[in-house]
Design a protein around this motif. Sequence first.
Motif, PDB file in Angstrom:
ATOM      1  N   CYS A 130       0.801  -1.218   0.000  1.00  0.00           N
ATOM      2  CA  CYS A 130       0.000   0.000   0.000  1.00  0.00           C
ATOM      3  C   CYS A 130       0.833   1.266   0.000  1.00  0.00           C
ATOM      4  O   CYS A 130       0.543   2.200  -0.725  1.00  0.00           O
ATOM      5  CB  CYS A 130      -0.907   0.003   1.233  1.00  0.00           C
ATOM      6  N   GLU A 131       1.862   1.322   0.804  1.00  0.00           N
ATOM      7  CA  GLU A 131       2.520   2.584   1.087  1.00  0.00           C
ATOM      8  C   GLU A 131       3.139   3.240  -0.120  1.00  0.00           C
ATOM      9  O   GLU A 131       3.163   4.466  -0.226  1.00  0.00           O
ATOM     10  CB  GLU A 131       3.574   2.350   2.166  1.00  0.00           C
ATOM     11  N   ALA A 132       3.622   2.441  -1.069  1.00  0.00           N
ATOM     12  CA  ALA A 132       4.281   3.048  -2.218  1.00  0.00           C
ATOM     13  C   ALA A 132       3.338   3.924  -3.001  1.00  0.00           C
ATOM     14  O   ALA A 132       3.758   4.836  -3.681  1.00  0.00           O
ATOM     15  CB  ALA A 132       4.841   1.959  -3.136  1.00  0.00           C
ATOM     16  N   ARG A 133       2.066   3.699  -2.882  1.00  0.00           N
ATOM     17  CA  ARG A 133       1.100   4.499  -3.596  1.00  0.00           C
ATOM     18  C   ARG A 133       0.370   5.462  -2.678  1.00  0.00           C
ATOM     19  O   ARG A 133      -0.790   5.714  -2.841  1.00  0.00           O
ATOM     20  CB  ARG A 133       0.096   3.587  -4.298  1.00  0.00           C
ATOM     21  N   GLY A 134       1.022   5.954  -1.633  1.00  0.00           N
ATOM     22  CA  GLY A 134       0.420   7.006  -0.845  1.00  0.00           C
ATOM     23  C   GLY A 134      -0.194   6.502   0.438  1.00  0.00           C
ATOM     24  O   GLY A 134      -0.726   7.275   1.217  1.00  0.00           O
ATOM     25  N   MET A 135      -0.171   5.188   0.690  1.00  0.00           N
ATOM     26  CA  MET A 135      -0.712   4.653   1.920  1.00  0.00           C
ATOM     27  C   MET A 135       0.300   4.817   3.047  1.00  0.00           C
ATOM     28  O   MET A 135       1.468   5.092   2.847  1.00  0.00           O
ATOM     29  CB  MET A 135      -1.071   3.177   1.733  1.00  0.00           C
TER      30      MET A 135
ATOM     31  N   SER B  54      -7.557   8.772  -6.606  1.00  0.00           N
ATOM     32  CA  SER B  54      -8.914   9.297  -6.460  1.00  0.00           C
ATOM     33  C   SER B  54      -9.892   8.169  -6.185  1.00  0.00           C
ATOM     34  O   SER B  54      -9.687   7.025  -6.608  1.00  0.00           O
ATOM     35  CB  SER B  54      -9.331  10.046  -7.726  1.00  0.00           C
ATOM     36  N   PRO B  55     -10.986   8.464  -5.503  1.00  0.00           N
ATOM     37  CA  PRO B  55     -11.959   7.409  -5.187  1.00  0.00           C
ATOM     38  C   PRO B  55     -12.777   6.935  -6.377  1.00  0.00           C
ATOM     39  O   PRO B  55     -13.377   5.868  -6.322  1.00  0.00           O
ATOM     40  CB  PRO B  55     -12.861   8.075  -4.129  1.00  0.00           C
TER      41      PRO B  55
ATOM     42  N   TRP C 271      -7.106  -4.896  -0.321  1.00  0.00           N
ATOM     43  CA  TRP C 271      -6.501  -4.431  -1.567  1.00  0.00           C
ATOM     44  C   TRP C 271      -5.809  -3.104  -1.290  1.00  0.00           C
ATOM     45  O   TRP C 271      -6.296  -2.305  -0.477  1.00  0.00           O
ATOM     46  CB  TRP C 271      -7.571  -4.276  -2.641  1.00  0.00           C
ATOM     47  N   PRO C 272      -4.680  -2.830  -1.939  1.00  0.00           N
ATOM     48  CA  PRO C 272      -3.884  -1.652  -1.581  1.00  0.00           C
ATOM     49  C   PRO C 272      -4.647  -0.336  -1.561  1.00  0.00           C
ATOM     50  O   PRO C 272      -4.566   0.416  -0.628  1.00  0.00           O
ATOM     51  CB  PRO C 272      -2.782  -1.640  -2.644  1.00  0.00           C
ATOM     52  N   GLU C 273      -5.403  -0.022  -2.601  1.00  0.00           N
ATOM     53  CA  GLU C 273      -6.104   1.261  -2.659  1.00  0.00           C
ATOM     54  C   GLU C 273      -7.083   1.248  -3.819  1.00  0.00           C
ATOM     55  O   GLU C 273      -7.218   0.217  -4.495  1.00  0.00           O
ATOM     56  CB  GLU C 273      -5.112   2.411  -2.795  1.00  0.00           C
ATOM     57  N   PRO C 274      -7.812   2.337  -4.097  1.00  0.00           N
ATOM     58  CA  PRO C 274      -8.797   2.316  -5.195  1.00  0.00           C
ATOM     59  C   PRO C 274      -8.202   1.828  -6.504  1.00  0.00           C
ATOM     60  O   PRO C 274      -7.103   2.216  -6.895  1.00  0.00           O
ATOM     61  CB  PRO C 274      -9.229   3.781  -5.292  1.00  0.00           C
ATOM     62  N   ALA C 275      -8.955   0.963  -7.165  1.00  0.00           N
ATOM     63  CA  ALA C 275      -8.501   0.381  -8.440  1.00  0.00           C
ATOM     64  C   ALA C 275      -9.309   0.970  -9.587  1.00  0.00           C
ATOM     65  O   ALA C 275     -10.477   1.337  -9.436  1.00  0.00           O
ATOM     66  CB  ALA C 275      -8.655  -1.138  -8.405  1.00  0.00           C
TER      67      ALA C 275
END
Length: 262
Positions: A5-10, A111-112, A156-160
Motif C-alpha cells: 500500500c505505502e508506495a502508492r500514498g498509503m 482518487s476514489p 486491496w492496496p487502494e482504489p482500483a
Amino acid sequence: MNGGCEARGMNTPHEDSSGQFVLHMQKLLLQHCLAPWPRRGRALLEINCGQGMFLPLLWECGFDVTATEAAPEPRAEACRVGARAEVLAAADDHLPFEDAEFDWVVLHLTSPSMDTAEQALREALRVAAAGLIVTFWNAASLPFMLHRLKNRKTPWPEPAFCWWQVWKTLHGLAAGNFCGASALAGPQGTWLATCPLAGCNRVLPWLPLGSWGGIRVDLARSRPVTPLPLRLGRRRLPRPEPALECGHKSEAETSATEREAL
C-alpha cells in the motif's frame, strides 16, 4: 497484503517481505516507463508521491524532481525521504503550477472514482510539456478479480481503476503516442521473492494483465523541419587545350598573317 500500500500514498510501511517485493516490482515498472525520456536538466513532477518511496529512484535517474502530496503525514515523511526533492502540499485536481511548467509528470491515481480521477489527469497534462506517466492499481487484472471473489480478508492496496477506462480517458484528453506496461500479474500469494511463481509478476510491456499498471503518454510536439541539403551540380569548366597545341596554333596564325602582309 498490507505491504503493497505505502508506495502508492498509503501509510503502511514496507517492513514485510511481501511489501518489499511489491515495491521492487513497482520501481521496475516505473523505470521501464521512464526509460525513453531524457534526464539531465529535465524537470519532473511526481503527483501524489505519498511517503516518497519513489523519490530516490527519480533523482537517481537524473531528473530535477518536484513532488506533491495532499496528506500532511505522508508529506512530512516524503520530505525526510526525498531530501533532494522539493515536496509541496497540493491536491492532484488543482496544482499550483503554470501550464507546461515541467518537462515530465508522473501521476499516481489515488482518487476514489474515475470521475474525480479525470480532473487529476487534466491537471497533470496541463503542467506537462513533453510527457506523462499514469500509474494505478488495475481493476481489470486477475489478482484483483480473485480478490473480489474471495472473502476479502486480505485488503486491496487502494482504489482500483479499469485499465481500458484510464486508457480511453487519456486518449480523449491528450494527443501523442501511448504505450503501457503492468506488473504483479500473479495472485497475491505469489507477491513474495521466495515464491517459486514470483517470476509471473515481472514487468509486462503492452500487456494490461498485472495488478499495477502504468500508461505513458509522449505528448505530440511540433518538430523543427530539417531542410534537404542543396544539391549543386559540379561546375563543368571547358577542358583546357594542351599548351603545345595552343603554341602550334599561334605560330600557324602568325605565319598566315606574315604571308598576307607580303
